[in-house]
Design a protein around this motif. Structure first.
Motif, PDB file in Angstrom:
ATOM      1  N   LEU A 213       0.712  -1.133  -0.024  1.00 25.95           N
ATOM      2  CA  LEU A 213      -0.043   0.059  -0.042  1.00 25.95           C
ATOM      3  C   LEU A 213       0.750   1.097  -0.110  1.00 25.95           C
ATOM      4  O   LEU A 213       1.889   1.501   0.860  1.00 25.95           O
ATOM      5  N   ARG A 214       0.619   2.225  -1.059  1.00 24.10           N
ATOM      6  CA  ARG A 214       1.240   3.325  -0.859  1.00 24.10           C
ATOM      7  C   ARG A 214       0.212   4.620  -0.924  1.00 24.10           C
ATOM      8  O   ARG A 214      -0.642   4.457  -1.861  1.00 24.10           O
ATOM      9  N   VAL A 215       0.340   5.548  -0.046  1.00 20.29           N
ATOM     10  CA  VAL A 215      -0.656   6.542  -0.080  1.00 20.29           C
ATOM     11  C   VAL A 215       0.256   7.863  -0.310  1.00 20.29           C
ATOM     12  O   VAL A 215       0.816   8.180   0.260  1.00 20.29           O
ATOM     13  N   LYS A 216      -0.318   8.553  -1.352  1.00 20.83           N
ATOM     14  CA  LYS A 216       0.301   9.879  -1.972  1.00 20.83           C
ATOM     15  C   LYS A 216      -0.795  11.115  -1.894  1.00 20.83           C
ATOM     16  O   LYS A 216      -1.859  10.760  -2.001  1.00 20.83           O
ATOM     17  N   ARG A 217       0.007  12.089  -0.802  1.00 21.90           N
ATOM     18  CA  ARG A 217      -0.959  13.389  -0.535  1.00 21.90           C
ATOM     19  C   ARG A 217      -0.938  14.161  -1.775  1.00 21.90           C
ATOM     20  O   ARG A 217       0.191  14.517  -2.210  1.00 21.90           O
ATOM     21  N   ARG A 218      -1.811  14.664  -2.424  1.00 24.86           N
ATOM     22  CA  ARG A 218      -1.901  15.760  -3.517  1.00 24.86           C
ATOM     23  C   ARG A 218      -2.105  17.017  -2.830  1.00 24.86           C
ATOM     24  O   ARG A 218      -2.725  17.203  -1.480  1.00 24.86           O
ATOM     25  N   PRO A 219      -1.645  18.081  -3.240  1.00 25.75           N
ATOM     26  CA  PRO A 219      -1.826  19.659  -2.543  1.00 25.75           C
ATOM     27  C   PRO A 219      -3.249  19.697  -2.597  1.00 25.75           C
ATOM     28  O   PRO A 219      -3.788  19.752  -3.570  1.00 25.75           O
ATOM     29  N   MET A 220      -3.943  20.281  -1.613  1.00 23.98           N
ATOM     30  CA  MET A 220      -5.285  20.533  -1.474  1.00 23.98           C
ATOM     31  C   MET A 220      -5.440  21.845  -2.177  1.00 23.98           C
ATOM     32  O   MET A 220      -4.266  22.704  -2.371  1.00 23.98           O
ATOM     33  N   ALA A 221      -6.583  22.359  -2.620  1.00 22.68           N
ATOM     34  CA  ALA A 221      -6.742  23.673  -3.270  1.00 22.68           C
ATOM     35  C   ALA A 221      -6.060  24.897  -2.616  1.00 22.68           C
ATOM     36  O   ALA A 221      -5.628  25.600  -3.330  1.00 22.68           O
ATOM     37  N   HIS A 222      -6.192  25.022  -1.319  1.00 24.91           N
ATOM     38  CA  HIS A 222      -5.597  26.018  -0.590  1.00 24.91           C
ATOM     39  C   HIS A 222      -3.985  25.923  -0.362  1.00 24.91           C
ATOM     40  O   HIS A 222      -3.404  26.942   0.050  1.00 24.91           O
ATOM     41  N   GLU A 223      -3.534  24.835  -0.880  1.00 27.37           N
ATOM     42  CA  GLU A 223      -2.109  24.474  -0.656  1.00 27.37           C
ATOM     43  C   GLU A 223      -1.182  24.355  -2.068  1.00 27.37           C
ATOM     44  O   GLU A 223      -0.087  24.264  -2.088  1.00 27.37           O
ATOM     45  N   GLY A 225       0.124  27.248  -3.580  1.00 26.98           N
ATOM     46  CA  GLY A 225       1.133  28.188  -3.822  1.00 26.98           C
ATOM     47  C   GLY A 225       0.416  29.504  -3.852  1.00 26.98           C
ATOM     48  O   GLY A 225       1.207  30.586  -4.295  1.00 26.98           O
ATOM     49  N   LEU A 226      -0.661  29.804  -3.454  1.00 22.93           N
ATOM     50  CA  LEU A 226      -1.593  31.019  -3.662  1.00 22.93           C
ATOM     51  C   LEU A 226      -0.991  32.003  -2.591  1.00 22.93           C
ATOM     52  O   LEU A 226      -0.936  31.600  -1.357  1.00 22.93           O
ATOM     53  N   ARG A 227      -1.143  33.336  -2.763  1.00 22.61           N
ATOM     54  CA  ARG A 227      -0.579  34.370  -1.944  1.00 22.61           C
ATOM     55  C   ARG A 227      -1.798  35.527  -1.775  1.00 22.61           C
ATOM     56  O   ARG A 227      -2.151  35.594  -2.812  1.00 22.61           O
ATOM     57  N   PRO A 228      -1.821  35.761  -0.651  1.00 20.11           N
ATOM     58  CA  PRO A 228      -2.803  37.076  -0.219  1.00 20.11           C
ATOM     59  C   PRO A 228      -2.600  38.166  -1.390  1.00 20.11           C
ATOM     60  O   PRO A 228      -1.377  38.475  -1.494  1.00 20.11           O
ATOM     61  N   ASP A 229      -3.926  38.588  -1.917  1.00 20.87           N
ATOM     62  CA  ASP A 229      -3.776  39.849  -2.651  1.00 20.87           C
ATOM     63  C   ASP A 229      -3.922  41.210  -1.932  1.00 20.87           C
ATOM     64  O   ASP A 229      -5.020  41.538  -1.914  1.00 20.87           O
ATOM     65  N   HIS A 230      -2.797  41.730  -1.595  1.00 23.27           N
ATOM     66  CA  HIS A 230      -2.663  42.912  -0.912  1.00 23.27           C
ATOM     67  C   HIS A 230      -3.249  44.335  -1.444  1.00 23.27           C
ATOM     68  O   HIS A 230      -3.595  45.393  -0.947  1.00 23.27           O
ATOM     69  N   GLY A 231      -3.140  44.125  -2.950  1.00 20.78           N
ATOM     70  CA  GLY A 231      -3.724  45.338  -3.777  1.00 20.78           C
ATOM     71  C   GLY A 231      -5.208  45.417  -3.808  1.00 20.78           C
ATOM     72  O   GLY A 231      -5.754  46.372  -4.529  1.00 20.78           O
ATOM     73  N   ARG A 232      -6.028  44.316  -3.211  1.00 15.94           N
ATOM     74  CA  ARG A 232      -7.322  44.634  -3.692  1.00 15.94           C
ATOM     75  C   ARG A 232      -8.077  44.764  -2.519  1.00 15.94           C
ATOM     76  O   ARG A 232      -7.776  44.501  -1.147  1.00 15.94           O
ATOM     77  N   THR A 233      -9.034  45.699  -2.736  1.00 20.25           N
ATOM     78  CA  THR A 233      -9.821  46.225  -1.760  1.00 20.25           C
ATOM     79  C   THR A 233     -11.108  45.313  -1.018  1.00 20.25           C
ATOM     80  O   THR A 233     -11.077  44.467  -1.848  1.00 20.25           O
ATOM     81  N   LEU A 234     -11.311  45.670   0.260  1.00 20.25           N
ATOM     82  CA  LEU A 234     -12.511  44.803   0.429  1.00 20.25           C
ATOM     83  C   LEU A 234     -13.938  44.718  -0.328  1.00 20.25           C
ATOM     84  O   LEU A 234     -14.326  43.708  -0.586  1.00 20.25           O
ATOM     85  N   ASP A 235     -14.139  45.859  -0.619  1.00 14.04           N
ATOM     86  CA  ASP A 235     -15.311  45.820  -1.767  1.00 14.04           C
ATOM     87  C   ASP A 235     -14.777  44.952  -3.084  1.00 14.04           C
ATOM     88  O   ASP A 235     -15.963  44.424  -3.726  1.00 14.04           O
ATOM     89  N   ARG A 437       2.516  26.182  14.967  1.00 12.74           N
ATOM     90  CA  ARG A 437       3.468  27.072  15.636  1.00 12.74           C
ATOM     91  C   ARG A 437       4.782  27.387  14.669  1.00 12.74           C
ATOM     92  O   ARG A 437       5.437  28.170  14.911  1.00 12.74           O
ATOM     93  N   ARG A 438       4.878  26.464  13.697  1.00  9.44           N
ATOM     94  CA  ARG A 438       6.157  26.775  12.599  1.00  9.44           C
ATOM     95  C   ARG A 438       5.658  26.910  11.287  1.00  9.44           C
ATOM     96  O   ARG A 438       6.748  26.854  10.349  1.00  9.44           O
ATOM     97  N   GLY A 439       4.437  26.789  10.881  1.00  5.42           N
ATOM     98  CA  GLY A 439       4.099  26.729   9.665  1.00  5.42           C
ATOM     99  C   GLY A 439       4.263  28.219   8.913  1.00  5.42           C
ATOM    100  O   GLY A 439       4.424  29.061   9.542  1.00  5.42           O
ATOM    101  N   PRO A 440       4.360  28.284   7.766  1.00  6.56           N
ATOM    102  CA  PRO A 440       4.240  29.644   6.696  1.00  6.56           C
ATOM    103  C   PRO A 440       2.991  30.320   7.021  1.00  6.56           C
ATOM    104  O   PRO A 440       2.089  29.909   7.462  1.00  6.56           O
ATOM    105  N   GLY A 441       3.293  31.483   6.895  1.00  7.71           N
ATOM    106  CA  GLY A 441       2.154  32.481   6.709  1.00  7.71           C
ATOM    107  C   GLY A 441       1.897  33.110   7.982  1.00  7.71           C
ATOM    108  O   GLY A 441       2.513  32.711   9.281  1.00  7.71           O
ATOM    109  N   SER A 442       0.766  33.783   8.056  1.00 11.25           N
ATOM    110  CA  SER A 442       0.361  34.789   9.627  1.00 11.25           C
ATOM    111  C   SER A 442      -0.388  33.654  10.358  1.00 11.25           C
ATOM    112  O   SER A 442      -0.604  32.461  10.208  1.00 11.25           O
TER     113      SER A 442
END
Length: 618
Positions: A213-223, A225-235, A437-442
């Motif tokens: 048995l081999r189990v391989k994890r694929r990146p989930m949709a949120h994993e 490599g996407l980054r927050p878009d700081h140039g976008r307004t809340l609206d 505790r040690r993951g990337p991001g905020s």
């Protein structure tokens, strides 16, 4: 939508396969199919949603055989692509493209799928192998049992069906009680049964005689490599999110069976309902909505908000009521369908609601599940983000995930059980602590990653899947669509939540003008059963808890101190609290699960449930 099961390196006779199929009948009552050879089998129970006249499973293409549970929303695009490569298809059912897709892309076939699914592929080219895959969010669970020494492998969409195979014994993981009380249901690939695992979200497993048995994890949709878009307004974020959700809700309304919407009266389901009603107005036909409430007067009743949402969008609203006096009977049915304890009292409501949806003639329901995990709607997130630097915010956050807080949990354990728990290692997967505790991001990004990778599939989506399919209802979840999950990953922290200002801020902006102001401006409350009020002297639930958690029962089990449980009953009778009531509820649910699956007779019991009262309003 279906239920699937199968074996590899196992000789299964027809009677055995028929027994497993019988245990999945509620989730696939429309048709059955099975393919089996001396050392493997693939089976399917079908709930026909797309192309009812076609789509007979198992699907076969030369030496490749496939069974499939779920919905593939991009099947038309994939069919066109595969047709261009020379493949031909006998029908337009979404799953019929799977053998050709697998032959074209091999083990990476799931990377091309947009939808909710669990898939099993038997590939007889060269060395035979079984390939299993789950969707990116874990909407369609798959449980399995693998014997390393013999190579025998069994799998099924539900735990009771998996235990229907004679080779799979129902043996309790005794330290599973600690894992359950720590997180309300075991996280990761763990279950409450020794030797039984659940395939994680976004995973591909390969079983073969050569490699085991081999189990391989694929990146989930949120994993991805996407980054927050700081140039976008809340609206701007709100407007983009509304357009995206509108598109996805419209796609999810496409079915060859009646589709309804579940409307709790909160933001998430109300927005889905509004968008679905808008799509229906352009496509013809009124939307039907369903809400659950309880006979009598109880805290946190949301029926008025749900009715207002339905009126505002012109939907035909169905108010479902269940009598709390029926809860003791419902609990045993719910525990049996779930296959293992889930400490959220909302399980009773979920089970009853989807029974009413099906009784009203609907086979598909859209819900607002998963929005809190994506867009940061939980109070525990606000508290963790607002905690001062250097505090034990991660431990406090994890305690909020528990059915029983750590200090109380440890006071309940007998010395012998505490010793066993300490020797067994952490109750939570190690990845949770590392991420927090040690993951990337905020801090908020790390919390959101834990919610989506661990809590959402195990605690939330499996519950929704099992308790809807218990009544042959397919739930579709717009917020779990990969495009929505990826979009959420591009939001800045301030577009999700700001302590003291608000939660799910981008989602609230998306809902403006679509959802009534009364819903947008109301205080957030959890969609759950008011168990603190219902678990009180004189109520049937109280009598049931006293009976199930009798001192002699706890002493015989040897893990929980009877005197501490008695103290909890005394405290709840005098000073009711959410903490104590949930602790009692969780312990009771665990004991009911043990009664169902570890009786002298053994094995799951026949499935049945009392029907809720359904009231339809124009």
């Amino acid at each position: 939508m279906c239920r699937i099961y199968g074996t590899f390196n196992v000789h299964s006779d027809e009677a055995e396969l028929r027994r497993v199929a019988d245990l999945l009948e509620h989730g696939g009552p429309d048709a059955r199919g099975v393919a089996h050879q001396p050392d493997w089998a693939l089976g399917n129970n079908r709930l026909s949603i797309m192309d009812p006249e076609g789509g007979a499973q198992p699907y076969r293409l030369g030496p490749v055989t496939v069974v499939f549970n779920g919905e593939i929303y991009n099947h038309r695009e994939l069919r066109e692509r595969l047709t261009g490569l020379g493949f031909h298809f006998a029908d337009h059912c979404d799953g019929s493209i799977l053998p050709a897709l697998y032959i074209t892309y091999g083990e990476r076939f799931a990377e091309h799928l947009d939808g909710m699914y669990s898939v099993a592929v038997m590939d007889l080219r060269g060395t035979p192998r079984l390939v299993l895959a789950t969707d990116d969010s874990g909407m369609k669970p798959l449980y399995y049992h693998w014997e390393r020494t013999t190579g025998r492998f069994h799998f099924a969409s539900e735990l009771p069906a998996l235990l229907g195979f004679p080779d799979v014994r129902a043996e309790e993981d005794e330290t599973g009680l600690d894992a359950y009380l720590t997180s309300k249901t075991p996280f990761g690939d763990r279950t409450m049964f020794r030797g039984v695992r659940v395939l994680p979200a976004a995973a591909t497993a390969v079983v073969s005689h050569r490699d085991g048995l081999r189990v391989k994890r694929r990146p989930m949709a949120h994993e991805q490599g996407l980054r927050p878009d700081h140039g976008r307004t809340l609206d701007e974020a709100g407007a983009q999110l509304r357009d995206l959700l509108s598109h996805e809700v419209s796609r999810l309304l496409v079915a060859d069976a009646p589709v309804a919407a579940v409307t709790s009266g909160g933001l998430d389901s109300s927005l889905v309902t509004a968008l679905a009603a808008e799509a229906r107005r352009t496509g013809g036909g009124a939307l039907h909505t369903f809400n659950i409430a309880y006979t009598g007067t109880w805290p946190s009743d949301e029926r008025a908000y749900a009715a207002e949402v339905a009126r505002s969008v012109g939907a035909r609203h169905h108010q479902v009521e269940i009598d709390p006096a029926t809860f003791p009977d419902l609990m045993t049915d719910v525990v049996r369908h779930l296959g293992q304890p889930n400490a959220d009292p909302i399980t009773l409501s979920t089970f009853s609601l989807f029974r009413a949806v099906r009784d009203a003639g609907f086979k598909v329901a859209l819900t607002g599940d998963a929005a809190d995990e994506l867009f940061s709607g939980y109070s525990r997130m606000t508290q963790a983000v607002g905690a001062h630097h250097g505090s034990d915010w991660a431990d406090d956050y994890l305690d909020h995930l528990a059915a029983v807080p750590r200090a109380l949990r440890e006071s309940l354990y007998t010395d012998a059980y505490a010793f066993a728990v300490n020797g067994a290692g952490p109750a939570l997967p190690a990845g949770i602590g590392r991420t927090l505790r040690r993951g990337p991001g905020s801090r908020l990004e790390r919390i959101t990653a834990v919610e989506q990778r661990y809590r959402l599939p195990a605690y939330h989506l499996r519950r929704v899947d099992h308790l809807s399919m218990a009544s042959s209802v397919e739930v579709r979840l717009p917020f779990c669509q990969p495009s929505v999950v990826r979009f959420a990953a591009t939001l800045t922290d301030s577009h999700r939540l700001v302590p003291g200002v608000g939660v799910k801020r981008a989602l609230y902006r998306a809902a403006e003008g679509l959802v009534p102001r009364s819903v947008l401006e109301r205080p957030k409350q959890p969609f759950t059963l008011p168990v603190t009020a219902m678990l009180a002297p004189g109520q049937r639930l109280w009598a049931m808890a006293r009976d199930v958690l009798a001192p002699e029962t706890l002493r015989a089990d040897g893990r929980i101190r009877p005197e501490r449980v008695e103290a909890l009953f005394e405290e709840q009778a005098v000073r009711p609290s959410d903490t104590v009531s949930l602790a009692l509820w969780s312990l009771m649910s665990h004991q009911l699960w043990r009664q169902e699956f570890f009786t002298a007779a053994g094995g799951p019991l026949p499935l049945a449930a009392p029907a809720p009262v359904l009231q339809a309003a124009a």
